[in-house]
Each structure stands twice: as C-alpha cells, then as structure tokens.
Design an enzyme around this catalytic site. Structure first.
Site, mmCIF file in Angstrom:
data_model
loop_
_atom_site.group_PDB
_atom_site.id
_atom_site.type_symbol
_atom_site.label_atom_id
_atom_site.label_comp_id
_atom_site.label_asym_id
_atom_site.label_seq_id
_atom_site.Cartn_x
_atom_site.Cartn_y
_atom_site.Cartn_z
ATOM 1 N N SER A 7 0.817 -1.218 0.000
ATOM 2 C CA SER A 7 0.000 0.000 0.000
ATOM 3 C C SER A 7 0.849 1.265 0.000
ATOM 4 O O SER A 7 1.596 1.520 -0.930
ATOM 5 C CB SER A 7 -0.956 -0.038 1.194
ATOM 6 O OG SER A 7 -1.880 1.012 1.158
ATOM 7 N N ASP A 63 -2.514 6.239 -3.570
ATOM 8 C CA ASP A 63 -1.415 5.581 -2.865
ATOM 9 C C ASP A 63 -0.857 4.468 -3.744
ATOM 10 O O ASP A 63 -1.307 4.265 -4.875
ATOM 11 C CB ASP A 63 -1.860 5.065 -1.499
ATOM 12 C CG ASP A 63 -2.896 3.952 -1.595
ATOM 13 O OD1 ASP A 63 -3.592 3.888 -2.625
ATOM 14 O OD2 ASP A 63 -3.018 3.152 -0.644
ATOM 15 N N ASP A 88 -1.023 1.236 -3.977
ATOM 16 C CA ASP A 88 -1.832 0.157 -4.556
ATOM 17 C C ASP A 88 -3.167 0.647 -5.099
ATOM 18 O O ASP A 88 -3.959 -0.143 -5.608
ATOM 19 C CB ASP A 88 -2.032 -0.983 -3.548
ATOM 20 C CG ASP A 88 -3.006 -0.625 -2.430
ATOM 21 O OD1 ASP A 88 -3.066 0.561 -2.050
ATOM 22 O OD2 ASP A 88 -3.690 -1.537 -1.925
ATOM 23 N N ASP A 136 -5.944 2.016 -3.683
ATOM 24 C CA ASP A 136 -7.247 1.929 -3.022
ATOM 25 C C ASP A 136 -7.577 3.178 -2.207
ATOM 26 O O ASP A 136 -8.631 3.257 -1.585
ATOM 27 C CB ASP A 136 -7.361 0.666 -2.156
ATOM 28 C CG ASP A 136 -6.354 0.607 -1.005
ATOM 29 O OD1 ASP A 136 -5.521 1.529 -0.877
ATOM 30 O OD2 ASP A 136 -6.398 -0.378 -0.239
#
Length: 454
Positions: free
Chosen positions: A101, A246, A248, A250
C-alpha cells in the site's frame, strides 16, 4: 493474537521478513482452506503493485497455490480495487494482492480477497495461520495429476477500466469545461497505467506526474502520503484539482484549487450530501471510523445524516456497511467505499465521483469543501519496539498522561491512541479547539510513549 496477519493482511520487509519460503507456505495454506470450503480446484487471481519485490513474491505465491492444486490467473500490475472487482466479475474463488500500500518500496504484503471481492474475514486468516503452524503442513501436496496451472491474464484490466468508464462517462462528458484541469499523482504505483487510460478515455483535461515506476520509487515523496509537491503543482500551474493515489490505488486524497488538502472525511461529507440529494444514500447514513474528525459528526447532524463509526480499518467499515445495508463509508486516510460500484476502497473511482460532483454543480473545489468545517487535529506516529506495541494500554504512566489530557480538553476534544496493524508504530491523535494547544499535548504524550516503549 495472530502471528502473521495484521489489520491489512501480511506486511513485512520483502525477502528478509516476507521471505519466498513464507509466501509459498501462506499460498499453500490458503489453497488448502479454499479447497476445504469448495468441491472443485480453486481458481485464484493475483495482482501486484510496482515494487521491485513484486515478481519475486508473485512467483513464490504462484508456486504455493499450484502445489496444492489451485489454478492461478496472473493480472500483473493492477490497482487493488481492480483485483477485487475482477474476482467477483470472473467468478474466481479468491484473489491475492501483492502490495504494501502506502509503505516504502522495501516492504511488501499479501492481501487475500474472497469470491465476493472483499477482504477475507479475520476467521479465515486465523484458519490459514492454523494450517501454517500445523505439524502436518508438509503433507499438503497435490497428486501429480492434480497440480494447478497458471496463465497470464493482464488483458483483464480492460474490464476494470470499463467499469470506471461506464459509470461516469455520460455525466462527466456532458458537463466538461475546457478550463477544468486536473493533475494526477499516481505515486509511481499500481494506478500509473490504468488512471492514464481512464482519464484519457473520459476526455478530461489532465496531466500526470510520478508515473515512471522503477521498482524502488513507489510512494517516494509522492502520492497520497506526501502531498507537498502536488500542492505546489496545483498552485503553480493553476489547476482546478489535484488527485493523489497511494501505491496500490485503493486510496485517494485531493488538493483543491487553492492548494488545500481534501481528506477522506471531507470526501465522505461531499459524497454523502450529493447521494442524499439524488436519493441514493441508503438509510441516509455514512460509515466512518473513530479517527474521523469531529467536524464530520457536526456536518452529519446539520444535514440530517446518520454517522456510524467503527474501529480503525476499512475492513471494519465494510463489515458495518454490509451488516446494516449502507452504501457509503470510508476513512480519513482516503479509503472510500461506494458499494454501488465496488466492494472495496477505490482511488480512481473516488476521484471520478469528486470530479463528477464538481462539474455537475459547476463549483470550484475550494467552494465545495466549505460544506464541512473541521476541528484542529494532530496525528503523530511514534516508532516503538514491535513487541511493545500494545503495552501502552497497561502502562500506568502513559494512561495517567492520557487521562490528564482528556480532563484538560474538558469534552471539547479527544485523545485516541492505537497501535498500527501494519508497522511498528503507535499513532497518537488529538483533537480540540486550539491547534497549538493540542500540538503541545500530543508532542508530550508522543515523547512519553517513545521513552517508555523503546
């Protein structure tokens, strides 16, 4: 207490703590649990972000799944919400996202998703851990005729791009204005290709930055955790809006036309009001966490909205939404879940909803954000020894200091202390009427925790 899984899957330093051997075992244990709950060989999707360790972990993960007879479809670099959506769309048995993340490149992680495109429940993670630790783990091997097979399916990302387009294309295109300009900071992460394609197809006037990943520059002074450069870019280039994802993909945070941050609480307020006006906010309710600003509570009351709060973690927000049939929830950090579209936080989806509202209402972002007035808030991350993370709860001196600060705030603010589920950190959050006062109090408490827990 679980040994491997935290609040957001397994997250560790790649190749030393998150070793290929551990990854292989986690995959094999996961395949065993999936097979136990079904009557066929499971099909599992794997997606990843742009970290240098991604292909290493992907290879080990694939080997673990195949060795117990699961079949694998490799999606390549794709945002987490894209994997979640495709799991449900393709009727896969489960999926895995390889990502850490917002963390720096040396970390990586493993997140399992169920066949519904949602993070697997705590109980399933606990089952996987039990299998990992079992004495007969090495016996979990597929018959030679039942070994799984893998295939590359990077083409499936187009299905996710279509999801994003179809829900916003008509409304955005009918309200677009030539002077509406957006800059996207894709954090050298998983959204770097998808966001470019989506915004291009929608005809939005946009520029894109931090879109040259090299394996080690993900989240490096860019993206939703480092907004300073994006603020500067918006101001210097007279942009209507800045968007930051960010690593990743999400999460989404934004910068308004005056260079001010638009966080998850503000997004929830804007979206909640908009959906209620459209008659699309289920039960007139927004779901947030205990970390949300007190200003969101006040906004909800003033606008006849219900606000439900959960413990920290987007999985707990989602659990509350599913349990009581709500369709909007999220976190201050920019995880926004809109269940009418996707069963997980989705950065690109969030940014498109914000853009749609701005264009439809013909308002500047700075004007729209005036709808919520937030209390001053201070958050300090204190690095502590990993094995001492939860000792703040029983340390008499720390608890005495917390009580003292709460008494001094006199019900006009609050103190929230929590251990990070993914890093060796204690998060110290204070909220109150006076910025300098809570900064001083938060610093005092953070310093005490640092001394006591290191």
């Amino acid at each position: 207490m679980r040994k491997y899984f935290g609040t957001d899957g397994i997250r560790r330093i790649a190749n030393t703590e998150l070793t290929p051997e551990l990854v292989y075992k986690v995959a094999k244990a996961g395949a065993y649990i999936l097979a136990k709950h079904s009557d066929h060989a499971p099909t599992i999707l794997i997606g990843r972000d742009t970290r240098i360790s991604g292909t290493l972990i992907e290879s080990a993960m694939t080997a673990g799944f195949l060795s117990y007879g699961a079949n694998v479809k490799l999606l390549g670099v794709i945002p987490t919400p894209g994997v979640a959506y495709l799991t449900k769309k393709m009727k896969a048995d489960a999926s895995v996202v390889i990502s850490a993340s917002h963390n720096t490149y040396e970390f990586n992680g493993i997140k399992y998703f169920s066949n519904k495109g949602m993070k697997i429940p705590d109980e399933i993670e606990e089952e996987i851990e039990e299998v990992l630790e079992s004495a007969n783990f090495d016996e979990l091997t597929a018959h030679p005729s039942k070994i799984g097979v893998s295939e590359y399916r990077e083409d499936l990302v187009d299905e996710y791009i279509y999801l994003l387009r179809k829900n916003f294309e008509e409304n955005i295109e009918s309200n677009l204005k030539p002077d509406f300009k957006v800059v996207l900071d894709v954090a050298n992460g998983a959204t770097y290709k998808v966001a470019d394609k989506v915004f291009s197809k929608l005809g939005i006037n946009y520029e894109i930055i931090n879109n040259t990943p090299n394996g080690i520059n993900i989240n490096d002074n860019c993206g939703s955790t480092h907004l300073e450069n994006l603020k500067r870019y918006v101001f210097e280039n007279n942009m209507s809006l800045g968007i930051a994802y960010d690593g990743d993909g999400d999460r989404c945070l934004a910068i308004d036309d005056k260079g001010n941050e638009i966080d998850g609480d503000t997004l929830l307020a804007i979206f909640g009001n908009y959906l209620k006006e459209k008659g699309k906010l289920k039960n007139d309710t927004i779901v947030a966490t205990i970390m949300s600003n007190l200003g969101l509570n006040k906004f909800a009351k003033e606008n006849n909205l219900n606000l439900k709060q959960t413990k920290v973690g987007d999985r707990y927000v989602l659990e509350e939404m599913l349990k009581n049939d709500y369709n909007l929830g999220g976190e201050q950090s920019g995880h926004i879940i809109m269940l009418d579209y996707n069963p997980t936080g989705d950065g690109i989806l969030t940014s498109l909803m914000l853009i749609q509202i701005l264009l439809e209402k013909n308002m500047k972002a700075s004007e729209l954000c005036k709808t919520i007035k937030k209390y001053p808030q201070v958050l300090i991350n204190v690095k502590v020894c990993t094995d001492k993370k939860n000792l703040y709860q029983s340390d008499e001196e720390i608890q005495k200091k917390i009580k003292q600060i709460e008494d001094e705030l006199e019900n006009k603010g609050r103190v929230i202390i929590r251990a990070s589920g993914t890093e060796p950190l204690i998060r110290v959050m204070l909220e109150g009427a006076n910025q300098s006062d809570i900064e001083q109090k938060a610093t005092e408490l953070a310093n005490l925790i640092k001394i006591k827990l290191n």
